[in-house]
Design an enzyme around this catalytic site. Structure first.
Site, short mmCIF file in Angstrom:
data_model
loop_
_atom_site.label_atom_id
_atom_site.label_comp_id
_atom_site.label_asym_id
_atom_site.label_seq_id
_atom_site.Cartn_x
_atom_site.Cartn_y
_atom_site.Cartn_z
N LYS A 1 11.02 -10.95 -6.76
CA LYS A 1 10.75 -9.52 -6.79
C LYS A 1 9.36 -9.33 -7.40
O LYS A 1 8.90 -10.16 -8.18
CB LYS A 1 11.80 -8.92 -7.72
CG LYS A 1 11.80 -7.44 -7.77
CD LYS A 1 12.95 -6.94 -8.59
CE LYS A 1 12.85 -5.43 -8.73
NZ LYS A 1 12.53 -4.75 -7.47
N ILE B 1 11.49 1.92 -4.50
CA ILE B 1 11.97 1.28 -5.73
C ILE B 1 10.98 1.54 -6.87
O ILE B 1 11.35 1.65 -8.03
CB ILE B 1 12.14 -0.26 -5.53
CG1 ILE B 1 12.97 -0.58 -4.27
CG2 ILE B 1 12.74 -0.91 -6.78
CD1 ILE B 1 14.41 -0.19 -4.29
N GLY B 2 9.70 1.64 -6.49
CA GLY B 2 8.69 1.91 -7.53
C GLY B 2 8.38 0.68 -8.36
O GLY B 2 7.99 0.78 -9.52
N LEU B 3 8.58 -0.50 -7.78
CA LEU B 3 8.21 -1.78 -8.41
C LEU B 3 8.91 -2.03 -9.74
O LEU B 3 8.37 -2.67 -10.64
CB LEU B 3 6.68 -1.87 -8.57
CG LEU B 3 5.90 -1.85 -7.25
CD1 LEU B 3 4.39 -1.77 -7.51
CD2 LEU B 3 6.22 -3.05 -6.37
N ASN C 1 0.50 -9.00 -4.49
CA ASN C 1 0.76 -7.73 -3.81
C ASN C 1 -0.40 -6.79 -4.11
O ASN C 1 -0.55 -6.35 -5.25
CB ASN C 1 2.10 -7.14 -4.31
CG ASN C 1 2.40 -5.79 -3.70
OD1 ASN C 1 1.64 -5.30 -2.85
ND2 ASN C 1 3.49 -5.18 -4.12
N CYS D 1 -1.03 -1.83 -4.49
CA CYS D 1 -0.73 -1.16 -5.76
C CYS D 1 -2.04 -0.58 -6.30
O CYS D 1 -3.12 -1.10 -6.03
CB CYS D 1 -0.09 -2.12 -6.75
SG CYS D 1 -1.01 -3.63 -7.00
N LYS E 1 -0.78 -10.84 -0.05
CA LYS E 1 0.09 -10.05 0.83
C LYS E 1 -0.66 -8.78 1.23
O LYS E 1 -0.91 -7.90 0.40
CB LYS E 1 1.39 -9.70 0.11
CG LYS E 1 2.36 -8.94 0.98
CD LYS E 1 3.72 -8.88 0.34
CE LYS E 1 4.76 -8.27 1.25
NZ LYS E 1 6.10 -8.31 0.65
N GLY F 1 7.90 -8.54 8.63
CA GLY F 1 8.09 -7.23 9.24
C GLY F 1 9.14 -7.28 10.33
O GLY F 1 8.88 -7.73 11.45
N THR G 1 14.40 -7.16 5.04
CA THR G 1 15.48 -6.19 5.25
C THR G 1 16.73 -6.85 5.83
O THR G 1 17.85 -6.44 5.53
CB THR G 1 14.97 -5.05 6.18
OG1 THR G 1 13.84 -4.44 5.54
CG2 THR G 1 16.03 -4.00 6.43
C1 LIG Z 1 14.22 -3.00 -1.15
C2 LIG Z 1 12.88 -3.62 -0.93
C3 LIG Z 1 12.13 -4.01 -2.05
C4 LIG Z 1 10.86 -4.59 -1.86
N1 LIG Z 1 10.13 -4.97 -2.95
C5 LIG Z 1 8.92 -5.56 -2.77
C6 LIG Z 1 8.17 -6.00 -3.91
O1 LIG Z 1 8.60 -5.89 -5.07
N2 LIG Z 1 6.94 -6.56 -3.69
C7 LIG Z 1 6.44 -6.73 -2.41
O2 LIG Z 1 5.33 -7.27 -2.26
N3 LIG Z 1 7.15 -6.34 -1.31
C8 LIG Z 1 8.35 -5.77 -1.48
N4 LIG Z 1 9.08 -5.38 -0.39
C9 LIG Z 1 8.55 -5.63 0.98
C10 LIG Z 1 9.21 -6.87 1.62
O3 LIG Z 1 8.96 -8.02 0.85
C11 LIG Z 1 8.71 -7.08 3.06
O4 LIG Z 1 7.35 -7.45 3.06
C12 LIG Z 1 8.88 -5.83 3.93
O5 LIG Z 1 10.14 -5.24 3.69
C13 LIG Z 1 8.72 -6.10 5.44
O6 LIG Z 1 9.63 -7.06 5.89
P1 LIG Z 1 11.09 -6.70 6.53
O7 LIG Z 1 10.85 -5.69 7.61
O8 LIG Z 1 11.61 -8.00 7.01
O9 LIG Z 1 11.90 -6.12 5.42
C14 LIG Z 1 10.34 -4.78 -0.55
C15 LIG Z 1 11.12 -4.38 0.57
C16 LIG Z 1 12.36 -3.82 0.39
C17 LIG Z 1 13.17 -3.42 1.61
#
Ligand SMILES: Cc1cc2nc3c(=O)[nH]c(=O)nc-3n(C[C@H](O)[C@H](O)[C@H](O)COP(=O)(O)O)c2cc1C
Length: 295
Positions: free
Chosen positions: A47, A73-75, A128, A131, A166, A240, A263
């Site tokens: 995370k 989620i707001g990190l 990341n 931000c 990223k 994605g 996801t």
């Molecule tokens: C619930 C949730 C929390 C996420 N938290 C982070 C995060 O803390 N840091 C980050 O770089 N990306 C975060 N992401 C982005 C995912 O890592 C991913 O790059 C993005 O969801 C696209 O991929 P997907 O379509 O397969 O989900 C989060 C995505 C979701 C759905």
């Protein structure tokens, strides 16, 4: 699956678990056996972690759309030091490479975290950059290629192992990708979520603003991977809307060298096992096509 090279680094499979989609990671073994982890997962990405703990956003934090998920989620996270003390030791028992996903409010915060992690037995970092940088009035790092260059260069000086940047899917994506390459990143994750909005309720009117993920974004990110693969030489890790082996194969044919499952984990925690098996079957079926695409 045989070992998979991403630039100069080798992983057991090309499938990484995307940041934030397994919470703090401790539930992984509740849903997957150690054998399944070993066979299907190339690396676990934590995370998003920051130097200090963050509370995150008030609810609603998740909102389903017909073919995607908006998260706000707001990190939220316990902070890097607490994570290292409380959660990391248990994650290490998974016997899978662990990549720390980091976000900072300033360059200095990123650098400090890289210094801390250089002293730990961690396998890699994913920066990341979606931000805000508080020192520059809150503008996102991802909006400023020269800032990304400084960020990656500074982290690289402090951390010698696998270093991923990223990308955000919006802003000057190509310039940012080139800046990361010049500053000696090892790979790029393409990409984070897309800014979106959902109406949660009418009375009282409640909206959610957050990042859209899931199948809805796959064609958008697929185009980005395709275009970026012509612009930079760094290995691209697609993130994605990967829900099947075919999704991964599509990304592969567009130039991705590895894949993140995000996801899909929230829909079915066994998704990494199914997707990696499907991919392997398809790679065998289309071997000729794959050779052609990479030659
Ligand atoms: C619930 C949730 C929390 C996420 N938290 C982070 C995060 O803390 N840091 C980050 O770089 N990306 C975060 N992401 C982005 C995912 O890592 C991913 O790059 C993005 O969801 C696209 O991929 P997907 O379509 O397969 O989900 C989060 C995505 C979701 C759905």
């Amino acid at each position: 699956m045989k070992n998979w090279a991403i630039g100069n680094f080798t992983f057991r499979t090309p499938f990484f678990l995307a940041s934030g989609t397994w919470g703090l990671g401790d539930s992984l073994l509740k849903y997957l056996t150690p054998e399944e982890v070993k066979l299907s997962i190339g690396a676990f990405i934590t995370k998003g972690l920051s130097l200090e703990p963050m509370e995150g956003n008030p609810p609603p934090r998740l909102f389903e759309t017909p073919c995607g998920l908006i998260n706000s989620i707001g990190l939220e996270n316990p902070g890097l030091k607490t994570y290292l003390e409380k959660y990391y030791p248990r994650l290490k028992t998974l016997q899978v490479p662990i990549i720390f996903n980091l976000h900072g409010k300033t360059l200095q915060e990123f650098f400090e975290m890289a210094e801390i992690l250089a002293k730990y037995d961690v396998d890699g970092l994913e920066l990341n950059i979606s931000c805000p940088n508080v020192k520059e009035g809150g503008i996102f790092f991802s909006q400023r290629p020269e800032l990304v260059y400084e960020l990656v260069k500074g982290v690289r000086e402090r951390f010698q192992k696998f270093l991923i940047v990223k990308l955000s899917p919006f802003g000057p994506v190509f310039e940012v990708a080139k800046a990361a390459e010049e500053a000696r990143a090892d790979a790029l994750t393409v990409a984070n979520t897309y800014p979106a909005l959902g109406i949660v309720s009418y009375q009282p009117l409640q909206i959610i603003r957050g990042g859209l993920s899931g199948p809805a974004i796959k064609p958008l990110t697929l185009r980005l991977v395709f275009e970026l693969s012509k612009e930079v030489n760094l290995p691209l890790i697609a993130s994605g809307g990967i829900l099947s082996g075919k999704d991964a194969l599509d990304y592969y044919l567009c130039g991705a060298k590895a894949f993140q499952i995000g996801t899909a984990n929230l829909i079915d925690p066994k998704a990494p096992v199914k997707i990696s098996q499907e991919f392997e079957t398809m790679v065998r079926k289309y071997e000729g096509l794959l050779n052609k695409s990479t030659s």
